[in-house]
Motif scaffolding. Sequence first.
Motif, PDB file in Angstrom:
ATOM      1  N   GLU A  69       0.832  -1.212   0.000  1.00  0.00           N
ATOM      2  CA  GLU A  69       0.000   0.000   0.000  1.00  0.00           C
ATOM      3  C   GLU A  69       0.863   1.256   0.000  1.00  0.00           C
ATOM      4  N   VAL A  70       1.944   1.230   0.779  1.00  0.00           N
ATOM      5  CA  VAL A  70       2.863   2.371   0.828  1.00  0.00           C
ATOM      6  C   VAL A  70       3.521   2.562  -0.537  1.00  0.00           C
ATOM      7  N   ALA A  71       3.929   1.459  -1.172  1.00  0.00           N
ATOM      8  CA  ALA A  71       4.579   1.536  -2.484  1.00  0.00           C
ATOM      9  C   ALA A  71       3.629   2.103  -3.532  1.00  0.00           C
ATOM     10  N   ARG A  72       2.397   1.617  -3.557  1.00  0.00           N
ATOM     11  CA  ARG A  72       1.431   2.114  -4.531  1.00  0.00           C
ATOM     12  C   ARG A  72       1.118   3.589  -4.301  1.00  0.00           C
ATOM     13  N   ALA A  73       1.036   3.993  -3.023  1.00  0.00           N
ATOM     14  CA  ALA A  73       0.790   5.399  -2.696  1.00  0.00           C
ATOM     15  C   ALA A  73       1.966   6.271  -3.139  1.00  0.00           C
ATOM     16  N   ALA A  74       3.193   5.777  -2.974  1.00  0.00           N
ATOM     17  CA  ALA A  74       4.372   6.538  -3.382  1.00  0.00           C
ATOM     18  C   ALA A  74       4.389   6.745  -4.894  1.00  0.00           C
ATOM     19  N   VAL A  75       4.084   5.688  -5.651  1.00  0.00           N
ATOM     20  CA  VAL A  75       4.042   5.803  -7.114  1.00  0.00           C
ATOM     21  C   VAL A  75       2.929   6.763  -7.533  1.00  0.00           C
ATOM     22  N   ALA A  76       1.764   6.640  -6.914  1.00  0.00           N
ATOM     23  CA  ALA A  76       0.647   7.540  -7.241  1.00  0.00           C
ATOM     24  C   ALA A  76       1.011   8.996  -6.945  1.00  0.00           C
ATOM     25  N   ALA A 116       1.222  -9.239  -4.057  1.00  0.00           N
ATOM     26  CA  ALA A 116       0.834  -7.946  -3.499  1.00  0.00           C
ATOM     27  C   ALA A 116       1.687  -6.815  -4.049  1.00  0.00           C
ATOM     28  N   LEU A 117       2.940  -7.097  -4.380  1.00  0.00           N
ATOM     29  CA  LEU A 117       3.850  -6.064  -4.882  1.00  0.00           C
ATOM     30  C   LEU A 117       4.473  -6.561  -6.189  1.00  0.00           C
ATOM     31  N   PRO A 118       3.767  -6.344  -7.301  1.00  0.00           N
ATOM     32  CA  PRO A 118       4.279  -6.839  -8.587  1.00  0.00           C
ATOM     33  C   PRO A 118       5.490  -6.025  -9.044  1.00  0.00           C
ATOM     34  N   PRO A 119       6.174  -6.495 -10.074  1.00  0.00           N
ATOM     35  CA  PRO A 119       7.297  -5.718 -10.620  1.00  0.00           C
ATOM     36  C   PRO A 119       6.842  -4.351 -11.127  1.00  0.00           C
ATOM     37  N   LEU A 120       7.779  -3.431 -11.121  1.00  0.00           N
ATOM     38  CA  LEU A 120       7.545  -2.057 -11.549  1.00  0.00           C
ATOM     39  C   LEU A 120       8.320  -1.823 -12.842  1.00  0.00           C
ATOM     40  N   PHE A 143      10.684   5.782  -2.927  1.00  0.00           N
ATOM     41  CA  PHE A 143      10.133   5.019  -1.807  1.00  0.00           C
ATOM     42  C   PHE A 143      10.687   5.425  -0.448  1.00  0.00           C
ATOM     43  N   GLY A 144      11.777   6.182  -0.419  1.00  0.00           N
ATOM     44  CA  GLY A 144      12.336   6.657   0.854  1.00  0.00           C
ATOM     45  C   GLY A 144      12.614   5.520   1.821  1.00  0.00           C
ATOM     46  N   ALA A 145      12.272   5.732   3.081  1.00  0.00           N
ATOM     47  CA  ALA A 145      12.546   4.753   4.136  1.00  0.00           C
ATOM     48  C   ALA A 145      11.753   3.468   3.957  1.00  0.00           C
ATOM     49  N   ALA A 146      10.706   3.476   3.145  1.00  0.00           N
ATOM     50  CA  ALA A 146       9.913   2.262   2.918  1.00  0.00           C
ATOM     51  C   ALA A 146      10.711   1.201   2.151  1.00  0.00           C
ATOM     52  N   LEU A 147      11.764   1.621   1.443  1.00  0.00           N
ATOM     53  CA  LEU A 147      12.654   0.694   0.740  1.00  0.00           C
ATOM     54  C   LEU A 147      14.050   0.899   1.321  1.00  0.00           C
ATOM     55  N   PRO A 148      14.378   0.158   2.401  1.00  0.00           N
ATOM     56  CA  PRO A 148      15.623   0.413   3.138  1.00  0.00           C
ATOM     57  C   PRO A 148      16.884   0.382   2.275  1.00  0.00           C
ATOM     58  N   GLU A 149      16.970  -0.540   1.332  1.00  0.00           N
ATOM     59  CA  GLU A 149      18.157  -0.616   0.482  1.00  0.00           C
ATOM     60  C   GLU A 149      17.723  -0.897  -0.960  1.00  0.00           C
TER      61      GLU A 149
END
Length: 191
Positions: A69-76, A116-120, A143-149
């Motif tokens: 959900e965080v990833a989809r919100a970030a892309v949106a 839940a998190l398909p390829p981008l 994605f900031g902190a939502a994607l640590p590395e």
Amino acid sequence: GEREVLDLAMINDVPDLAARLDREMPAGLGVLRAVVVGTITPPPIELRAQRLDYRIVFPDRAADRPDPEVARAAVAAFLATDRWPLLRRRPKGDAAIDARSLVPVGGLTWESGPGALPPLRVSLVRVGEGAGLPIHDLLGALFGAALPEPRFCSVTRTGMSGCDARGRWLSPLDEVLETRRQVWLQAHLQS
């Protein structure tokens, strides 16, 4: 990468160059096509490639990937804005970049499919002589902190292309063929 390309300068013509190179390639790699440029010397591929296309697969471990959900919100949020400023730290000097201007219309999409998190899918363009943006830097900014590395993501470059005078995106090999065609037409129409 898929469909990678390289410039190879030869002093003399080499018969069956593609087949000879193909025989020397490591297992799993092959030469699909070779274009002889002749006396036309185009700029190097890295200067002609104005758009790079990528497929991003997020890490399997939940701790290493963003919540869906965080990833989809970030892309949106990224797609909904006109500007996405970031500071790219580089050894030769930091560069302020508007990441949004480097992602063309349709250049940031989710693949359809299970999970839940398909390829981008991401396309990045170069704008003029400005600093480019490595894909991992874009992922970090997006994605900031939502994607640590971001480097834990599996990144595949699926294509590279340049834009011709008519606004068409062409692969580097197709650009060379188009240049040769234009030179031939000019020479024969002036005769």
